[in-house]
Design an enzyme around this catalytic site. Structure first.
Site, PDB file in Angstrom:
ATOM      1  N   HIS A  71       0.900  -1.160   0.000  1.00  0.00           N
ATOM      2  CA  HIS A  71       0.000   0.000   0.000  1.00  0.00           C
ATOM      3  C   HIS A  71       0.933   1.203   0.000  1.00  0.00           C
ATOM      4  O   HIS A  71       1.392   1.644   1.064  1.00  0.00           O
ATOM      5  CB  HIS A  71      -0.892   0.029   1.240  1.00  0.00           C
ATOM      6  CG  HIS A  71      -1.615  -1.262   1.520  1.00  0.00           C
ATOM      7  ND1 HIS A  71      -2.657  -1.709   0.738  1.00  0.00           N
ATOM      8  CD2 HIS A  71      -1.451  -2.192   2.487  1.00  0.00           C
ATOM      9  CE1 HIS A  71      -3.102  -2.873   1.234  1.00  0.00           C
ATOM     10  NE2 HIS A  71      -2.383  -3.185   2.279  1.00  0.00           N
ATOM     11  N   GLN A  74       1.289   4.340   2.465  1.00  0.00           N
ATOM     12  CA  GLN A  74       1.595   4.129   3.880  1.00  0.00           C
ATOM     13  C   GLN A  74       3.088   4.325   4.189  1.00  0.00           C
ATOM     14  O   GLN A  74       3.468   4.460   5.353  1.00  0.00           O
ATOM     15  CB  GLN A  74       1.104   2.751   4.338  1.00  0.00           C
ATOM     16  CG  GLN A  74      -0.434   2.672   4.320  1.00  0.00           C
ATOM     17  CD  GLN A  74      -0.990   1.317   4.746  1.00  0.00           C
ATOM     18  OE1 GLN A  74      -0.271   0.463   5.249  1.00  0.00           O
ATOM     19  NE2 GLN A  74      -2.282   1.124   4.525  1.00  0.00           N
ATOM     20  N   ARG A  95      -5.204   1.295  12.509  1.00  0.00           N
ATOM     21  CA  ARG A  95      -5.967   1.568  11.295  1.00  0.00           C
ATOM     22  C   ARG A  95      -6.689   2.912  11.380  1.00  0.00           C
ATOM     23  O   ARG A  95      -6.785   3.632  10.386  1.00  0.00           O
ATOM     24  CB  ARG A  95      -6.975   0.436  11.036  1.00  0.00           C
ATOM     25  CG  ARG A  95      -7.540   0.483   9.629  1.00  0.00           C
ATOM     26  CD  ARG A  95      -8.588  -0.584   9.393  1.00  0.00           C
ATOM     27  NE  ARG A  95      -9.812  -0.310  10.145  1.00  0.00           N
ATOM     28  CZ  ARG A  95     -10.996  -0.843   9.844  1.00  0.00           C
ATOM     29  NH1 ARG A  95     -11.111  -1.686   8.835  1.00  0.00           N
ATOM     30  NH2 ARG A  95     -12.057  -0.561  10.562  1.00  0.00           N
ATOM     31  N   HIS A 219     -10.967  -6.531  -1.148  1.00  0.00           N
ATOM     32  CA  HIS A 219     -10.128  -6.154   0.002  1.00  0.00           C
ATOM     33  C   HIS A 219     -10.037  -7.240   1.056  1.00  0.00           C
ATOM     34  O   HIS A 219      -8.966  -7.601   1.531  1.00  0.00           O
ATOM     35  CB  HIS A 219     -10.655  -4.861   0.636  1.00  0.00           C
ATOM     36  CG  HIS A 219      -9.885  -4.426   1.838  1.00  0.00           C
ATOM     37  ND1 HIS A 219     -10.123  -4.916   3.109  1.00  0.00           N
ATOM     38  CD2 HIS A 219      -8.837  -3.583   1.960  1.00  0.00           C
ATOM     39  CE1 HIS A 219      -9.266  -4.367   3.955  1.00  0.00           C
ATOM     40  NE2 HIS A 219      -8.480  -3.564   3.288  1.00  0.00           N
ATOM     41  N   ARG A 222     -14.642  -9.013   5.037  1.00  0.00           N
ATOM     42  CA  ARG A 222     -15.454  -8.046   5.769  1.00  0.00           C
ATOM     43  C   ARG A 222     -15.823  -6.841   4.913  1.00  0.00           C
ATOM     44  O   ARG A 222     -16.772  -6.127   5.209  1.00  0.00           O
ATOM     45  CB  ARG A 222     -14.764  -7.624   7.078  1.00  0.00           C
ATOM     46  CG  ARG A 222     -13.487  -6.862   6.932  1.00  0.00           C
ATOM     47  CD  ARG A 222     -12.825  -6.597   8.295  1.00  0.00           C
ATOM     48  NE  ARG A 222     -11.392  -6.814   8.235  1.00  0.00           N
ATOM     49  CZ  ARG A 222     -10.511  -5.918   7.774  1.00  0.00           C
ATOM     50  NH1 ARG A 222     -10.915  -4.741   7.360  1.00  0.00           N
ATOM     51  NH2 ARG A 222      -9.226  -6.210   7.747  1.00  0.00           N
ATOM     52  N   HIS A 248      -6.940  -9.824   1.389  1.00  0.00           N
ATOM     53  CA  HIS A 248      -6.498  -9.917   2.790  1.00  0.00           C
ATOM     54  C   HIS A 248      -7.362 -10.978   3.471  1.00  0.00           C
ATOM     55  O   HIS A 248      -8.596 -10.903   3.383  1.00  0.00           O
ATOM     56  CB  HIS A 248      -6.786  -8.618   3.548  1.00  0.00           C
ATOM     57  CG  HIS A 248      -5.932  -7.445   3.185  1.00  0.00           C
ATOM     58  ND1 HIS A 248      -6.466  -6.208   2.914  1.00  0.00           N
ATOM     59  CD2 HIS A 248      -4.592  -7.294   3.099  1.00  0.00           C
ATOM     60  CE1 HIS A 248      -5.494  -5.344   2.674  1.00  0.00           C
ATOM     61  NE2 HIS A 248      -4.344  -5.975   2.768  1.00  0.00           N
ATOM     62  N   HIS A 285      -1.533 -12.553   4.104  1.00  0.00           N
ATOM     63  CA  HIS A 285      -1.419 -12.839   5.541  1.00  0.00           C
ATOM     64  C   HIS A 285      -1.812 -14.300   5.840  1.00  0.00           C
ATOM     65  O   HIS A 285      -0.969 -15.102   6.148  1.00  0.00           O
ATOM     66  CB  HIS A 285      -2.225 -11.875   6.424  1.00  0.00           C
ATOM     67  CG  HIS A 285      -1.889 -10.433   6.183  1.00  0.00           C
ATOM     68  ND1 HIS A 285      -0.614  -9.958   6.351  1.00  0.00           N
ATOM     69  CD2 HIS A 285      -2.645  -9.384   5.768  1.00  0.00           C
ATOM     70  CE1 HIS A 285      -0.600  -8.660   6.060  1.00  0.00           C
ATOM     71  NE2 HIS A 285      -1.806  -8.296   5.690  1.00  0.00           N
ATOM     72  N   ASP A 336       3.922  -4.519   2.441  1.00  0.00           N
ATOM     73  CA  ASP A 336       2.625  -4.135   2.978  1.00  0.00           C
ATOM     74  C   ASP A 336       2.568  -2.680   3.453  1.00  0.00           C
ATOM     75  O   ASP A 336       2.472  -1.774   2.653  1.00  0.00           O
ATOM     76  CB  ASP A 336       2.260  -5.129   4.098  1.00  0.00           C
ATOM     77  CG  ASP A 336       0.811  -5.014   4.557  1.00  0.00           C
ATOM     78  OD1 ASP A 336       0.114  -4.105   4.110  1.00  0.00           O
ATOM     79  OD2 ASP A 336       0.370  -5.846   5.379  1.00  0.00           O
TER      80      ASP A 336
HETATM   81 ZN   LIG Z   1      -2.387  -5.017   3.267  1.00  0.00          ZN
END
Ligand SMILES: [Zn+2]
Length: 472
Positions: A71, A74, A95, A219, A222, A248, A285, A336
């Site tokens: 990402h 970040q 987050r 994504h 959820r 993810h 992950h 990541d």
């Molecule tokens: Zn990620």
């Protein structure tokens, strides 16, 4: 993947490199002459060759590492969350801070941050990136006049730096299982499934034009309800049946509990039963799996996208590598959140996590390869290439000439055998990098440890970071 020392004589040679030692898919080889065509595709990989007039690498040559999870924005956020804010800080409190930062990203700042990040990656041994890109809209959550604005900023960043890219626009629709409406601070991420498929059609020519690959990233379970997941995968497959799909999954125990409360199943278990998971998929992950899930997920041929330094930084948990490998599981590494940008250190952290939890050494050596750094490099390159959907799987004919040459005269390496040089590079955490040169698709991007745009890239990054922080 074939390994051959036969040159396809009908295609002109555009570049070559001679390495006294090189890490081929079969292991270390001596006196290797690598030759590639104008597109950067390896035409021959010949051990026991004479150098002729080919340029000579200053040390062992290893395949460039694909970074399978990024990402980009970040990177500018590193260092801003390493303090205790809640009585028990977690992924979720991190987050919230990250969303505040994401809210202030502009097309200009994203391009500057990503360009610098990719320069750093190239200097640190990565030759390709899978960009899991979820900030799509403007700061009020409205589509830009050109809906692809931020995706195109990332493609430009990769082009500027000379980084290979697999662009994965992210489908994000809900804030939790059971189609919970998105939060206000998720407005920049939200797209309908049809809108996402239109974006993919818009991005396909631009991605292809720079040798990239376009995939899709639902994504997480959820954030994407079941009907959207099915429609998006079907739509992507109609556009390109080989396109990579990254998700993810099972990063956090809270996510596992929420998934069970919603469906009666754990995330990986649910995904394997409800989606056509196969070799196109990368399970990012996949930290929290039962032994049965390890077996079932490994059997699909999907790649486990392990992000060791981010998983450590966020307190996610430890992936069970021995169990995954026992089932023939494929894997690669990603940086990541970019708490760390260094291909060698991801391998170090992955192996050390296993050592600490198992109280053993050299856990990730393989039956055919006792040297841990060598075994890990070969496996992570292969898995990373599969997850990228690109021919970047190592030093073999037909693969792209993505090469990293170490400096055999670096004080950390000098006098060691080639395989121990790689071990010292991976496990030594030296103050200065032992990477001398790096090529992407046969084009040299790093020499004497530096990218040509190092200084200008850093300056633009610093300006973008200051502006983003000041906008709070
Ligand atoms: Zn990620």
């Amino acid at each position: 993947m074939s390994l051959s020392n036969v040159t396809d004589s009908s295609t002109p040679i555009a570049g070559r490199l001679f390495a006294a030692d090189a890490l081929l898919p079969t292991g270390w080889a001596r006196n290797v002459l690598l030759q590639w065509d104008a597109t950067g595709r390896l035409l021959s990989v010949a051990p026991d060759a004479a150098p002729g007039d080919a340029p000579q690498a200053r040390g062992p040559v290893v395949p460039g590492m694909p970074n399978l999870h990024s990402h980009a924005f970040q990177r500018a956020f590193v260092g801003l969350t390493e303090y205790r804010g809640e009585s028990q800080d977690s992924f979720w409190s991190w987050r919230n801070l990250m969303y505040r930062f994401a809210a202030r990203i502009t097309p200009e700042s994203l391009e500057a941050i990503a360009t610098w990040l990719y320069i750093e990656m190239l200097e640190a041994g990565y030759t390709s990136v899978c960009e899991f890109h979820y900030v799509h809209h403007d700061q009020d959550g409205r589509p830009y006049a050109d809906d692809a604005t931020l995706s195109l900023a990332l493609l430009r960043a990769a082009h500027n730096a000379g980084m290979g890219i697999t662009l994965l626009p992210v489908l994000y629709q809900t804030s939790g299982f059971g189609a919970k409406p998105p939060r206000a601070d998720q407005a920049r991420f939200i797209r309908s499934t049809d809108n996402m498929l239109s974006l993919l059609e818009r991005l396909a020519p631009a991605t292809r034009a720079q040798g990239g690959v376009l995939g899709l990233a639902p994504h997480s379970l959820r954030a994407v309800p079941p009907d959207s997941l099915a429609a998006a995968v079907q739509g992507l497959t109609a556009l390109n049946p080989q396109a990579p799909i990254h998700i993810h999954i099972a990063e956090q125990t809270q996510e596992v509990e929420d998934c069970i409360a919603w469906s009666g199943q754990r995330p990986v278990q649910w995904l394997l039963e409800h989606a056509p998971v196969d070799e196109r998929w990368c399970l990012v992950h996949a930290t929290h799996m039962t032994p049965q899930e390890y077996l079932d997920a490994a059997r699909t041929g999907a790649v486990a996208g392990i992000c060791p330094t981010t998983e450590a930084n966020l307190g996610d948990g430890i992936f069970d590598m021995p169990l995954w490998l026992q089932h023939g599981g494929r894997w690669g590494v990603g940086s990541d959140s970019h708490a760390c940008v260094n291909a060698a250190e991801e391998l170090l952290m992955l192996e050390y996590g296993q050592r600490l939890s198992l109280r053993q050494r050299n856990v990730l050596a393989s039956p055919g390869q006792a040297e841990v750094a060598t075994a890990m490099t070969l496996q992570a390159v292969q898995g990373g290439a599969q997850a990228s959907g690109r021919a970047i799987g190592g030093l073999a004919v037909g693969q792209q000439a993505d090469l990293v040459a170490l400096d055999a005269q670096h004080v950390a390496l000098a006098g060691l055998p080639a395989h121990s040089m790689l071990s010292s590079h991976v496990f030594g955490s030296h103050r200065t990098s032992a990477i001398d040169s790096l090529w992407v698709a046969g084009v040299q991007r790093v020499s004497e440890g530096r990218h040509a745009l190092h200084d200008t890239g850093a300056q633009a990054f610093l300006a973008a970071r200051s502006a983003t922080i000041a906008a709070d």
